[in-house]
Scaffold this active site. Structure first.
Site, mmCIF file in Angstrom:
data_model
loop_
_atom_site.group_PDB
_atom_site.id
_atom_site.type_symbol
_atom_site.label_atom_id
_atom_site.label_comp_id
_atom_site.label_asym_id
_atom_site.label_seq_id
_atom_site.Cartn_x
_atom_site.Cartn_y
_atom_site.Cartn_z
ATOM 1 N N ARG A 36 -48.922 12.421 20.791
ATOM 2 C CA ARG A 36 -49.469 11.198 20.180
ATOM 3 C C ARG A 36 -48.783 9.949 20.731
ATOM 4 N NH1 ARG A 36 -50.479 12.797 13.810
ATOM 5 N NH2 ARG A 36 -52.362 14.031 14.192
ATOM 6 N N LYS A 197 -53.586 26.713 5.825
ATOM 7 C CA LYS A 197 -54.036 26.178 4.545
ATOM 8 C C LYS A 197 -55.549 26.265 4.413
ATOM 9 C CE LYS A 197 -51.313 22.500 4.874
ATOM 10 N NZ LYS A 197 -51.222 21.059 4.780
ATOM 11 N N GLY A 350 -52.733 19.143 15.602
ATOM 12 C CA GLY A 350 -51.513 19.187 16.394
ATOM 13 C C GLY A 350 -51.127 20.596 16.810
ATOM 14 N N GLY A 373 -57.297 16.148 10.934
ATOM 15 C CA GLY A 373 -58.238 15.755 9.881
ATOM 16 C C GLY A 373 -59.266 14.742 10.370
HETATM 17 C C1 3PG Z 1 -52.441 13.463 10.653
HETATM 18 O O1 3PG Z 1 -51.409 13.935 11.127
HETATM 19 O O2 3PG Z 1 -53.410 14.166 10.364
HETATM 20 C C2 3PG Z 1 -52.528 11.975 10.508
HETATM 21 O O3 3PG Z 1 -51.357 11.366 10.941
HETATM 22 C C3 3PG Z 1 -52.858 11.587 9.093
HETATM 23 O O4 3PG Z 1 -51.837 11.973 8.226
HETATM 24 P P1 3PG Z 1 -52.163 12.218 6.673
HETATM 25 O O5 3PG Z 1 -52.999 13.480 6.634
HETATM 26 O O6 3PG Z 1 -50.837 12.362 5.996
HETATM 27 O O7 3PG Z 1 -52.952 11.036 6.202
HETATM 28 MG MG MG Z 2 -53.231 15.879 8.237
#
Ligand code: 3PG
Ligand code: MG
Length: 392
Positions: A36, A197, A350, A373
């Site tokens: 990232r 999850k 990731g 997400g």
């Molecule tokens: C992620 O890693 O999915 C983004 O940085 C968003 O993080 P969050 O799900 O804690 O909002």
């Molecule tokens: Mg997330």
């Protein structure tokens, strides 16, 4: 509707607030996965070359409005300095007098990084006074935090109401790579969904079931499905809160004639350890007290056959505990199959991206999104509030 793009902004001599997503895994003060940070460099370098003053904004983890020492952005700042080969002025907060003074004193071409914006609860609630304070730090706003675009927070949506706002190069690249999957995917379009999850995958599965032709389910998500279907999966992780949602996904799949493929066999073990005894068995023969930690060879064969005939593939979530050798095969073999396939492949998340880089080989043809997400939200056809804020 087009996006307003950074290359159309007049940034010379301006203070530009840049929302990046530096929510990266850290260990012992170091950055474990830098993708990232790397992905943010084109925007940062372009702004430096165009003589802007940069104020970078990011979150890290979910500190829920408190200062959490381990979630400070200092390791990220040091890492960014080494990539840019120039100093990054790391600040101790993201708002307040010390911050606004530091921003005023900085020169064109300087790079500042504000402290984790989620140390303030007002970030996630998009509180007007807080948003205003952030926006007051700059003249322009560039959002390049693709992975956070599904969040309507102060630093993603709020600031855009106050300042002229533009999409950075990463956001533009992500939208370009992912858009074909929404508009007109080549078929067969298959999804591979795994991970630890189940809860985070049920919503996406719900929508993907309407869009794709086949879904292969692995990881702990599969164990929850099998349990919901009345199969005894031993001590494998099952998310009891989402059993009804599993039923809903199965009903939609039946209505839309989307084929759901579940594991037929697994690699089971009494504990998650490289030294543990293991057993390959059918899904309904997991011994009492044992857990499924990977999909088995017959399942791998079945899933690979579906991948080979696909024209579009989206993959999110590993098939098992792939970081531990005896449980890595499912994820490795699917990564190889997707890497070698001629299909348009998109990898979200990731861990999944990391698995693809580890197992798929450097030359793999898949597109690895920086979003988990966010990538899924876009592919599911959800509105992305922070993206809407950048439209002309
Ligand atoms: C992620 O890693 O999915 C983004 O940085 C968003 O993080 P969050 O799900 O804690 O909002
Ligand atoms: Mg997330």
């Amino acid at each position: 509707m087009e996006l307003r793009k950074i290359q159309d902004a007049e940034v010379e001599g301006k203070t530009v607030l840049v929302r990046v997503d530096y929510n990266v895994p850290l260990r012992n003060g170091g950055v474990l996965d830098d993708r990232r940070i790397q992905a943010s460099l084109p925007t940062i370098r372009w702004l430096i070359e165009h003589n802007a003053k940069l104020v970078l904004i990011s979150h890290l983890g979910r500190p829920e409005g408190r200062v959490v020492e381990e979630l400070r952005l200092d390791p990220v700042s040091e890492y960014l300095e080494s990539l840019l080969e120039r100093p990054v002025g790391k600040l101790e907060d993201c708002v307040g007098d010390a911050v606004s003074n530091a921003v005023s004193e900085a020169k064109n071409g300087d790079v500042l990084l504000l402290e984790n914006v989620r140390f303030h609860r007002e970030e996630t609630t998009n509180e007007p006074a807080f948003t205003h304070e952030l926006a007051n730090l700059g003249d322009l706003f560039v959002n390049d935090a693709f992975a956070t675009m599904h969040r309507a927070h102060a630093s993603t949506v709020g600031i855009a109401d106050h300042l002229p706002s533009y999409a950075g190069f990463l956001v533009q690249a992500e939208i370009e790579a992912l858009s074909p999957l929404i508009r007109s995917p080549d078929r067969p379009y298959v999804a591979v969904v795994g991970g630890k999850k189940a809860q985070s995958k049920l919503g996406p599965l719900h929508d993907l079931a309407r869009q794709v032709d086949e879904i292969m389910i692995g990881g702990a998500v599969a164990m929850t499905f099998l349990h919901a279907m009345g199969i005894d999966v031993g001590a494998s992780v099952v998310d009891h809160k989402v059993l009804e949602d599993v039923g809903a996904v199965r009903r939609i799949a039946a209505q839309t004639e989307t084929i759901l493929h579940l594991p037929v066999d697994v690699v089971a073990a009494p504990e998650l350890s490289a030294e543990s005894e293991t057993l390959i068995c059918s899904v309904d023969e997991i011994p009492d007290g044992w857990h499924a930690f990977d999909i088995g060879p017959e399942t791998i064969h079945l899933f690979r056959e579906r991948i080979v005939q696909a024209k579009t593939i989206v993959w999110t979530g590993p098939m098992g505990a792939y970081e531990i050798e005896p449980f890595s095969n499912g994820t490795r073999m699917l990564a190889e199959a997707i890497a070698q396939s001629a299909a348009h492949g998109v990898i979200g998340g990731g861990e999944t991206g990391e698995a693809m880089e580890r197992f798929g080989g450097a030359e793999h043809a898949a597109y690895i999104s920086t979003g988990g997400g966010a990538c899924l939200a876009l592919l599911r056809g959800k509105t992305m509030p922070a993206l809407e804020a950048l439209r002309t």
